[in-house]
Design a protein around this motif. Sequence first.
Motif, PDB file in Angstrom:
ATOM      1  N   PRO A  46      58.866  -2.637  -4.904  1.00  0.00           N
ATOM      2  CA  PRO A  46      57.963  -2.631  -3.752  1.00  0.00           C
ATOM      3  C   PRO A  46      56.766  -1.680  -3.903  1.00  0.00           C
ATOM      4  N   ALA A  47      56.975  -0.511  -4.485  1.00  0.00           N
ATOM      5  CA  ALA A  47      55.861   0.436  -4.640  1.00  0.00           C
ATOM      6  C   ALA A  47      54.807  -0.113  -5.600  1.00  0.00           C
ATOM      7  N   LYS A  48      55.254  -0.744  -6.677  1.00  0.00           N
ATOM      8  CA  LYS A  48      54.302  -1.328  -7.634  1.00  0.00           C
ATOM      9  C   LYS A  48      53.577  -2.515  -7.001  1.00  0.00           C
ATOM     10  N   TRP A  49      54.320  -3.328  -6.225  1.00  0.00           N
ATOM     11  CA  TRP A  49      53.687  -4.440  -5.534  1.00  0.00           C
ATOM     12  C   TRP A  49      52.607  -3.915  -4.590  1.00  0.00           C
ATOM     13  N   ALA A  50      52.942  -2.899  -3.809  1.00  0.00           N
ATOM     14  CA  ALA A  50      51.996  -2.363  -2.823  1.00  0.00           C
ATOM     15  C   ALA A  50      50.738  -1.826  -3.492  1.00  0.00           C
ATOM     16  N   ALA A  51      50.892  -1.078  -4.566  1.00  0.00           N
ATOM     17  CA  ALA A  51      49.728  -0.517  -5.257  1.00  0.00           C
ATOM     18  C   ALA A  51      48.835  -1.634  -5.799  1.00  0.00           C
ATOM     19  N   SER A  52      49.448  -2.630  -6.414  1.00  0.00           N
ATOM     20  CA  SER A  52      48.687  -3.742  -6.981  1.00  0.00           C
ATOM     21  C   SER A  52      48.027  -4.579  -5.884  1.00  0.00           C
ATOM     22  N   ARG A  53      48.775  -4.893  -4.845  1.00  0.00           N
ATOM     23  CA  ARG A  53      48.251  -5.756  -3.781  1.00  0.00           C
ATOM     24  C   ARG A  53      47.119  -5.072  -3.030  1.00  0.00           C
ATOM     25  N   ARG A  54      47.256  -3.787  -2.760  1.00  0.00           N
ATOM     26  CA  ARG A  54      46.197  -3.066  -2.054  1.00  0.00           C
ATOM     27  C   ARG A  54      44.923  -3.021  -2.896  1.00  0.00           C
ATOM     28  N   LYS A  55      45.069  -2.901  -4.209  1.00  0.00           N
ATOM     29  CA  LYS A  55      43.906  -2.841  -5.094  1.00  0.00           C
ATOM     30  C   LYS A  55      43.275  -4.224  -5.271  1.00  0.00           C
ATOM     31  N   ARG A  56      44.113  -5.233  -5.417  1.00  0.00           N
ATOM     32  CA  ARG A  56      43.645  -6.568  -5.778  1.00  0.00           C
ATOM     33  C   ARG A  56      43.316  -7.448  -4.577  1.00  0.00           C
ATOM     34  N   HIS A  57      44.086  -7.344  -3.519  1.00  0.00           N
ATOM     35  CA  HIS A  57      43.916  -8.214  -2.340  1.00  0.00           C
ATOM     36  C   HIS A  57      43.981  -7.398  -1.044  1.00  0.00           C
ATOM     37  N   PRO A  58      43.081  -6.458  -0.847  1.00  0.00           N
ATOM     38  CA  PRO A  58      43.198  -5.564   0.315  1.00  0.00           C
ATOM     39  C   PRO A  58      43.040  -6.255   1.671  1.00  0.00           C
ATOM     40  N   PHE A  59      42.431  -7.430   1.699  1.00  0.00           N
ATOM     41  CA  PHE A  59      42.208  -8.107   2.972  1.00  0.00           C
ATOM     42  C   PHE A  59      43.285  -9.128   3.313  1.00  0.00           C
ATOM     43  N   ASP A  60      44.213  -9.385   2.389  1.00  0.00           N
ATOM     44  CA  ASP A  60      45.335 -10.276   2.684  1.00  0.00           C
ATOM     45  C   ASP A  60      46.271  -9.597   3.681  1.00  0.00           C
ATOM     46  N   GLN A  61      46.905 -10.416   4.496  1.00  0.00           N
ATOM     47  CA  GLN A  61      47.844  -9.876   5.470  1.00  0.00           C
ATOM     48  C   GLN A  61      49.089  -9.322   4.781  1.00  0.00           C
ATOM     49  N   ALA A  62      49.556  -8.210   5.281  1.00  0.00           N
ATOM     50  CA  ALA A  62      50.811  -7.637   4.783  1.00  0.00           C
ATOM     51  C   ALA A  62      51.958  -8.548   5.208  1.00  0.00           C
ATOM     52  N   PRO A  63      53.002  -8.638   4.395  1.00  0.00           N
ATOM     53  CA  PRO A  63      54.137  -9.484   4.773  1.00  0.00           C
ATOM     54  C   PRO A  63      54.737  -9.056   6.102  1.00  0.00           C
ATOM     55  N   LEU A  64      55.190 -10.017   6.846  1.00  0.00           N
ATOM     56  CA  LEU A  64      55.938  -9.840   8.077  1.00  0.00           C
ATOM     57  C   LEU A  64      55.084  -9.523   9.298  1.00  0.00           C
ATOM     58  N   PHE A  65      54.028  -8.744   9.147  1.00  0.00           N
ATOM     59  CA  PHE A  65      53.230  -8.328  10.302  1.00  0.00           C
ATOM     60  C   PHE A  65      52.686  -9.498  11.119  1.00  0.00           C
ATOM     61  N   PRO A  66      52.126 -10.569  10.493  1.00  0.00           N
ATOM     62  CA  PRO A  66      51.638 -11.685  11.313  1.00  0.00           C
ATOM     63  C   PRO A  66      52.727 -12.326  12.161  1.00  0.00           C
ATOM     64  N   LEU A  67      53.954 -12.364  11.635  1.00  0.00           N
ATOM     65  CA  LEU A  67      55.053 -12.934  12.415  1.00  0.00           C
ATOM     66  C   LEU A  67      55.363 -12.106  13.656  1.00  0.00           C
ATOM     67  N   LEU A  68      54.978 -10.842  13.605  1.00  0.00           N
ATOM     68  CA  LEU A  68      55.201  -9.946  14.741  1.00  0.00           C
ATOM     69  C   LEU A  68      53.981  -9.859  15.646  1.00  0.00           C
ATOM     70  N   GLY A  69      52.938 -10.635  15.301  1.00  0.00           N
ATOM     71  CA  GLY A  69      51.733 -10.663  16.126  1.00  0.00           C
ATOM     72  C   GLY A  69      50.701  -9.602  15.795  1.00  0.00           C
ATOM     73  N   PHE A  70      50.829  -8.960  14.639  1.00  0.00           N
ATOM     74  CA  PHE A  70      49.892  -7.911  14.250  1.00  0.00           C
ATOM     75  C   PHE A  70      48.967  -8.381  13.137  1.00  0.00           C
ATOM     76  N   ASP A  71      47.693  -8.036  13.273  1.00  0.00           N
ATOM     77  CA  ASP A  71      46.730  -8.256  12.199  1.00  0.00           C
ATOM     78  C   ASP A  71      46.778  -6.999  11.332  1.00  0.00           C
ATOM     79  N   PRO A  73      45.942  -6.165   7.522  1.00  0.00           N
ATOM     80  CA  PRO A  73      45.589  -6.336   6.117  1.00  0.00           C
ATOM     81  C   PRO A  73      46.307  -5.284   5.277  1.00  0.00           C
ATOM     82  N   VAL A  74      46.772  -5.691   4.119  1.00  0.00           N
ATOM     83  CA  VAL A  74      47.551  -4.778   3.285  1.00  0.00           C
ATOM     84  C   VAL A  74      46.741  -3.524   2.932  1.00  0.00           C
ATOM     85  N   GLY A  75      45.424  -3.647   2.829  1.00  0.00           N
ATOM     86  CA  GLY A  75      44.583  -2.495   2.520  1.00  0.00           C
ATOM     87  C   GLY A  75      44.481  -1.493   3.657  1.00  0.00           C
ATOM     88  N   ALA A  76      44.834  -1.905   4.878  1.00  0.00           N
ATOM     89  CA  ALA A  76      44.801  -0.999   6.021  1.00  0.00           C
ATOM     90  C   ALA A  76      46.076  -0.174   6.133  1.00  0.00           C
TER      91      ALA A  76
END
Length: 155
Positions: A46-71, A73-76
Amino acid sequence: MSETCPQDLTYLSATDALIDTPTVDLFFELLAAFPNARVLLTARDPAKWAASRRKRHPFDQAPLFPLLGFDAPVGALTEEQAAAAFALWHRVVLGSLPRERVLLLDLFGESSEQLWRRLSAFVGRPLPAAGEDGALPPFPHMQYGDDVELDAGPS
């Protein structure tokens, strides 16, 4: 169907596989449309995924948050928050399906042969043809963390 996915997804019935985004965002809608679907879930630290995803796709939604009604972005998120969301997402997926309908593949920790054998058994298909040396071909994936540097260009 939900407010976030009002369309009928049964038009995908001739599709063999869906991957990555937006599949994760439509996961429960897809399960509702295809209740017997099998799921391949790829494992990663998970830590490696987070570092890579934040660097590569910072505007993509973080997993699970949209299902809970939250916007969210993984970079936030902090790397720790993003890693926790990723780990929790895996627990949600694994807990939502019977064991025989989900296959967890560690693309970063298993050999190509292990990956091929497990995947072939799960989908009920034969192994790919072995080469002249008797070895199975490389499993089709790229070390995601390595390709971040390739796309970034010279620093």
